[in-house]
Design a protein around this motif. Structure first.
Motif, PDB file in Angstrom:
ATOM      1  N   ARG A  76       0.813  -1.198  -0.022  1.00 19.67           N
ATOM      2  CA  ARG A  76       0.149  -0.145  -0.048  1.00 19.67           C
ATOM      3  C   ARG A  76       0.857   1.203  -0.085  1.00 19.67           C
ATOM      4  O   ARG A  76       0.475   2.353  -0.656  1.00 19.67           O
ATOM      5  CB  ARG A  76      -0.841  -0.157   1.111  1.00 19.67           C
ATOM      6  N   VAL A  77       2.094   1.277   0.919  1.00 17.76           N
ATOM      7  CA  VAL A  77       2.812   2.406   0.956  1.00 17.76           C
ATOM      8  C   VAL A  77       3.385   2.613  -0.579  1.00 17.76           C
ATOM      9  O   VAL A  77       3.525   3.853  -1.049  1.00 17.76           O
ATOM     10  CB  VAL A  77       3.806   2.286   1.966  1.00 17.76           C
ATOM     11  N   VAL A 115       1.026   4.310  -3.023  1.00 20.41           N
ATOM     12  CA  VAL A 115       0.861   5.603  -2.590  1.00 20.41           C
ATOM     13  C   VAL A 115       2.082   6.366  -3.337  1.00 20.41           C
ATOM     14  O   VAL A 115       1.787   7.478  -3.914  1.00 20.41           O
ATOM     15  CB  VAL A 115       0.585   5.977  -1.186  1.00 20.41           C
ATOM     16  N   LEU A 116       3.304   5.912  -3.099  1.00 18.55           N
ATOM     17  CA  LEU A 116       4.463   6.609  -3.434  1.00 18.55           C
ATOM     18  C   LEU A 116       4.251   6.662  -5.127  1.00 18.55           C
ATOM     19  O   LEU A 116       4.944   7.529  -5.620  1.00 18.55           O
ATOM     20  CB  LEU A 116       5.634   6.074  -2.862  1.00 18.55           C
ATOM     21  N   GLY A 123      -2.475   9.174  -4.756  1.00 15.86           N
ATOM     22  CA  GLY A 123      -1.808   9.300  -3.459  1.00 15.86           C
ATOM     23  C   GLY A 123      -2.404   9.820  -2.235  1.00 15.86           C
ATOM     24  O   GLY A 123      -2.561   9.199  -1.052  1.00 15.86           O
ATOM     25  N   ALA A 124      -3.156  11.054  -2.425  1.00 11.48           N
ATOM     26  CA  ALA A 124      -3.547  11.414  -1.322  1.00 11.48           C
ATOM     27  C   ALA A 124      -4.841  10.779  -0.766  1.00 11.48           C
ATOM     28  O   ALA A 124      -4.855  10.658   0.431  1.00 11.48           O
ATOM     29  CB  ALA A 124      -4.028  13.006  -1.782  1.00 11.48           C
ATOM     30  N   ARG A 136      -5.191   7.588  -1.183  1.00 12.18           N
ATOM     31  CA  ARG A 136      -4.652   6.305  -0.492  1.00 12.18           C
ATOM     32  C   ARG A 136      -4.108   6.531   0.975  1.00 12.18           C
ATOM     33  O   ARG A 136      -4.053   5.724   1.703  1.00 12.18           O
ATOM     34  CB  ARG A 136      -3.763   5.626  -1.272  1.00 12.18           C
ATOM     35  N   THR A 137      -3.608   7.735   1.057  1.00 13.62           N
ATOM     36  CA  THR A 137      -2.913   8.143   2.332  1.00 13.62           C
ATOM     37  C   THR A 137      -3.803   8.115   3.087  1.00 13.62           C
ATOM     38  O   THR A 137      -3.698   7.773   4.382  1.00 13.62           O
ATOM     39  CB  THR A 137      -2.148   9.345   2.067  1.00 13.62           C
ATOM     40  N   ARG A 138      -4.914   8.973   3.010  1.00 15.06           N
ATOM     41  CA  ARG A 138      -6.206   8.922   3.979  1.00 15.06           C
ATOM     42  C   ARG A 138      -6.723   7.609   4.547  1.00 15.06           C
ATOM     43  O   ARG A 138      -6.923   7.136   5.606  1.00 15.06           O
ATOM     44  CB  ARG A 138      -7.152   9.581   3.340  1.00 15.06           C
ATOM     45  N   LEU A 152      -4.627   4.781   4.291  1.00 11.45           N
ATOM     46  CA  LEU A 152      -3.863   4.126   5.014  1.00 11.45           C
ATOM     47  C   LEU A 152      -3.857   4.653   6.434  1.00 11.45           C
ATOM     48  O   LEU A 152      -3.637   3.817   7.517  1.00 11.45           O
ATOM     49  CB  LEU A 152      -2.545   4.388   4.343  1.00 11.45           C
ATOM     50  N   LYS A 153      -4.111   5.977   6.639  1.00 12.85           N
ATOM     51  CA  LYS A 153      -4.238   6.605   7.847  1.00 12.85           C
ATOM     52  C   LYS A 153      -5.250   6.081   8.772  1.00 12.85           C
ATOM     53  O   LYS A 153      -5.108   5.567   9.880  1.00 12.85           O
ATOM     54  CB  LYS A 153      -4.231   8.133   7.895  1.00 12.85           C
TER      55      LYS A 153
END
Length: 143
Positions: free
Chosen positions: A93-94, A97-98, A104-105, A107-109, A111-112
């Protein structure tokens, strides 16, 4: 002509980095569990007249769960098997996102939120397993 080696190099580099991360996580876990297991064993021996041993067993179960989550040797298995929630899934997942700045934004949410849920679940499990946190034990006592 030989095929472009960059996909092979990327795959190998990723596998090596993931293994190194897992080795580091395993070493950190072992470093933390060593004194924790000794303390749990001492507590169990000290409290053996009042209750059956449970702290050391709890540390063993924590170690087993962390071992399953780290899943050190998963790189040797065929990837066609069922996906598991472990370090591999987190790193995938990381990496996604990268690699994809468009999503990415979002997916970052995601993941958080996932990480927050995992921490909340762990806290609930820890609270439920702690002997002093039973409903009858909580609250002020009248004197």
């Amino acid at each position: 002509m030989s095929p472009d080696p960059s996909p092979v190099h990327h795959s190998m580099a990723r596998a090596v980095l993931l293994l190194q991360l897992k080795l580091l996580l395993g070493a950190l876990r072992d470093f933390l569990l060593s004194p924790l297991s000794l303390g749990a064993a001492v507590l169990d021996v000290a409290m053996s007249r009042h209750q059956p041993p449970r702290y050391f067993r709890g540390v063993l179960q924590l170690g087993q769960r962390s071992d399953e989550w780290i899943d050190l040797w998963s790189g040797s298995r065929d990837e066609s098997g069922a996906r598991r929630e472990n370090v591999d899934a987190l790193m995938l997942r990381v990496e996604e996102v990268l690699r994809d700045p468009q999503s990415g934004a979002r997916r970052t949410r995601v993941l958080k939120r996932w990480a927050q849920r995992q921490v909340s679940r762990a806290r609930v499990r820890i609270t439920a397993e702690t002997p002093g946190n039973r409903p009858s034990d909580s609250g002020p006592t009248a004197k």
